[in-house]
Design an enzyme around this catalytic site. Structure first.
Site, PDB file in Angstrom:
ATOM      1  N   ASP A 224      34.364  32.972  57.355  1.00 55.06           N
ATOM      2  CA  ASP A 224      33.195  32.433  56.545  1.00 55.06           C
ATOM      3  C   ASP A 224      32.856  31.084  56.343  1.00 55.06           C
ATOM      4  O   ASP A 224      34.233  30.320  56.349  1.00 55.06           O
ATOM      5  CB  ASP A 224      33.379  33.213  55.176  1.00 55.06           C
ATOM      6  CG  ASP A 224      32.137  33.422  54.378  1.00 55.06           C
ATOM      7  OD1 ASP A 224      31.073  32.635  54.626  1.00 55.06           O
ATOM      8  OD2 ASP A 224      32.313  33.833  53.042  1.00 55.06           O
TER       9      ASP A 224
ATOM     10  N   ASP B 239      24.855  28.960  55.190  1.00 51.59           N
ATOM     11  CA  ASP B 239      23.458  29.172  54.673  1.00 51.59           C
ATOM     12  C   ASP B 239      23.382  28.901  53.264  1.00 51.59           C
ATOM     13  O   ASP B 239      24.469  28.569  52.543  1.00 51.59           O
ATOM     14  CB  ASP B 239      23.268  30.562  54.940  1.00 51.59           C
ATOM     15  CG  ASP B 239      24.098  31.729  54.476  1.00 51.59           C
ATOM     16  OD1 ASP B 239      25.277  31.491  54.305  1.00 51.59           O
ATOM     17  OD2 ASP B 239      23.621  32.735  54.209  1.00 51.59           O
TER      18      ASP B 239
ATOM     19  N   ALA C  47      23.944  37.666  50.197  1.00 53.57           N
ATOM     20  CA  ALA C  47      23.790  37.975  48.776  1.00 53.57           C
ATOM     21  C   ALA C  47      23.252  39.070  48.259  1.00 53.57           C
ATOM     22  O   ALA C  47      22.359  39.132  47.501  1.00 53.57           O
ATOM     23  CB  ALA C  47      22.407  36.422  48.374  1.00 53.57           C
TER      24      ALA C  47
ATOM     25  N   CYS D 118      47.027  59.908  50.571  1.00 61.47           N
ATOM     26  CA  CYS D 118      47.885  58.660  51.363  1.00 61.47           C
ATOM     27  C   CYS D 118      49.224  58.683  51.199  1.00 61.47           C
ATOM     28  O   CYS D 118      49.944  59.222  50.183  1.00 61.47           O
ATOM     29  CB  CYS D 118      47.153  57.388  51.041  1.00 61.47           C
ATOM     30  SG  CYS D 118      47.558  56.504  49.482  1.00 61.47           S
TER      31      CYS D 118
HETATM   32 ZN   LIG Z   1      46.228  57.076  47.931  1.00 62.60          ZN
END
Ligand SMILES: [Zn+2]
Length: 490
Positions: free
Chosen positions: A92, A127, A195, A280
């Site tokens: 960026d 920009d 933006a 997870c």
């Molecule tokens: Zn998790």
């Protein structure tokens, strides 16, 4: 544009290959670019690659440019070595800092050259990120500056480094569309929609959908589209369906720092959780109470890892949905997580015509899962194509029941599509699975289809045999059409 190839579509959503020549890799899209802060790495870039399968990340060249301890190492060793990451690295510029602090001290030429010198694979000009809702005059004049910088960026020799062309224009659809068209004409490679973070921070998903749709009208199908600053997994499906290919996330790390836990339905506070609603490894191995009792740093690390698992998991879910042709069903289901997401979904459906252009004509199945399904691109397409069928008859029966020899021709009718020639009954999307206890929207959409067909054939005598349609649907059927209820006795 040769560096981006679309392999499959669903609505405006795309499965693509983004070739990043300087990194020598091809990145599968849609995907997420984790934001890596050069100074503070919550999860090491090498772990992002090995544990989460990250093919691309994003870091801020402006921070490196101004850093006393990192600027020289970045120039000497290059970003890939400095961060220990072998995939593609996007950088960026200082635009975000410009939006936050109002001033930065580099030009587009300087920062692009610096990005090139530190080995970035995708660079970004400086920009002007114009926030939502500003006066039109300001949006226009800042856009002119942005366009000027994109023009200059296109002149800089950046070798194999791809360069992005951000699209601004605040919340003015016509400015966004024009900015997008100008951005593609620069010949630059990646198109970030700039933006939009304030819209997401304020849960303005309907406005976000309108902004993205406007940008896409100007961009067409050129190049990958990056929704700058979009890091919450709950909105990936919606943004992908509108045609966004790249997201970036600092959320996984920032939220973890505040004990916030990402899910595809929104954000939870660790303090409020008694169970982890996730499969997870982090959530399987720990309880919320255990995490709360840990040292700050350990807890932050584990929460960030959970957040990344959810984020990448949702990216895979979106990809598979595009592949299977059920992205709209996924958007529908994600829209139930928050009323503002539902608002965003409804705004997206107001662009159904735009989404229809790339939507495959045939898919495996159409599941009617909510009243919003009646506004999907497939329904619109069916209505728009009614003029393609010959109707050479004086009297036509449109019916949800069986055929009848008293009429010259019999067509089927099915909510939410409406009338169709019977030999198409087994083709997509007329094979849609619609619940028996369906909603008013499905009947109303079917009635719209009837009205459209009748309008195309003003001289034909139509009879509609419907299965207990509500009055709101029957009101839409034109006056000349004879109505009968399927189960009424003659
Ligand atoms: Zn998790």
């Amino acid at each position: 544009m040769t560096n981006f190839e679309v392999r499959a579509y669903d609505a405006a959503g795309r499965l693509g290959d983004l070739e990043v020549p300087r990194a020598g890799v091809t990145v599968q899209t849609p995907t997420i670019l984790p934001v890596v802060n050069p100074h503070v790495q919550t999860v090491d870039p090498s772990a992002l690659e090995s544990e989460f399968g990250a093919e691309i990340l994003i870091t801020n060249s402006y921070i490196l440019h101004g850093s006393e301890d990192l600027r020289e190492p970045a120039l000497e060793r290059g970003l890939h070595d400095l961060l220990d990451f072998s995939g593609a690295i996007m950088t960026d510029s200082g635009s975000f800092q410009l939006a936050e602090y109002g001033d930065i001290d580099v030009t587009t030429e300087e920062i692009l050259r610096f990005q090139y010198d530190i080995g970035s694979d995708i660079g970004t000009p400086v920009d002007i990120p114009t926030p939502p809702d500003v006066e039109r005059e300001r949006a226009e004049s800042e856009l002119a500056t942005t366009q000027d910088r994109l023009g200059r960026a296109a002149e800089v020799d950046t070798g194999e480094m791809l360069v992005s062309a951000p699209v601004q224009g605040s919340t003015y659809p016509d400015l966004r569309e024009r900015a997008a068209r100008d951005a593609t004409s620069t010949g630059l490679d990646v198109f970030p929609l700039g933006a939009v973070v304030p819209l997401m921070n304020e849960y303005r998903y309907a406005d976000l959908a309108d902004v993205v749709a406007a940008c896409k009208r100007g961009l067409g199908e050129t190049g990958p589209v990056h929704l700058f600053g979009a890091g919450h997994p709950m909105m990936f499906a919606m943004a992908a369906a509108l045609g966004c290919d790249l997201f970036d996330s600092a959320a996984y790390a920032l939220y973890a720092r505040d004990d916030r836990y990402l899910t595809v339905r929104g954000t939870e506070l660790l303090d409020d959780l008694e169970q982890f609603p996730c499969q997870c490894p982090i959530c399987t191995d720990h309880t919320p109470a255990e995490l709360r009792s840990m040292a700050d740093e350990t807890r932050e690390d584990l929460l960030a890892r959970h957040n990344l698992h959810v984020t990448y998991g949702e990216i895979r879910t979106v990809r598979q949905a595009i592949r299977s042709g059920n992205l709209m069903e996924l958007v529908d289901s994600r829209a139930r997580g928050h009323p503002t997401m539902l608002d965003g979904y409804r705004a997206l459906l107001s662009h159904a015509e735009q989404l229809e252009r790339t939507d495959p004509v045939s898919k495996d199945a159409f599941f009617y899962t909510s009243a919003e399904s009646a506004r999907r691109p497939e329904v619109l397409r069916h209505h728009e194509r009614l003029d393609r069928f010959d109707l050479d008859a004086d009297s036509v029966l449109l019916t949800e029941g069986g055929s009848n020899d008293r009429y010259d021709e019999t067509w089927g009718v099915v909510p939410p599509f409406g009338p169709y020639p019977r030999d198409l009954a087994e083709t997509y999307p007329l094979t849609a699975e619609v619940p028996d206890r369906t909603d008013r929207a499905a009947y109303e959409a079917a009635a719209d289809g009837v009205a459209r067909l009748v309008g195309l054939h003003p001289d034909v005598e139509f009879t509609l045999v419907h299965d207990d349609w509500p009055a709101t649907a029957l009101e839409t059927v034109p006056d000349g059409v004879r109505l009968r209820d399927l189960h009424a006795r003659d």
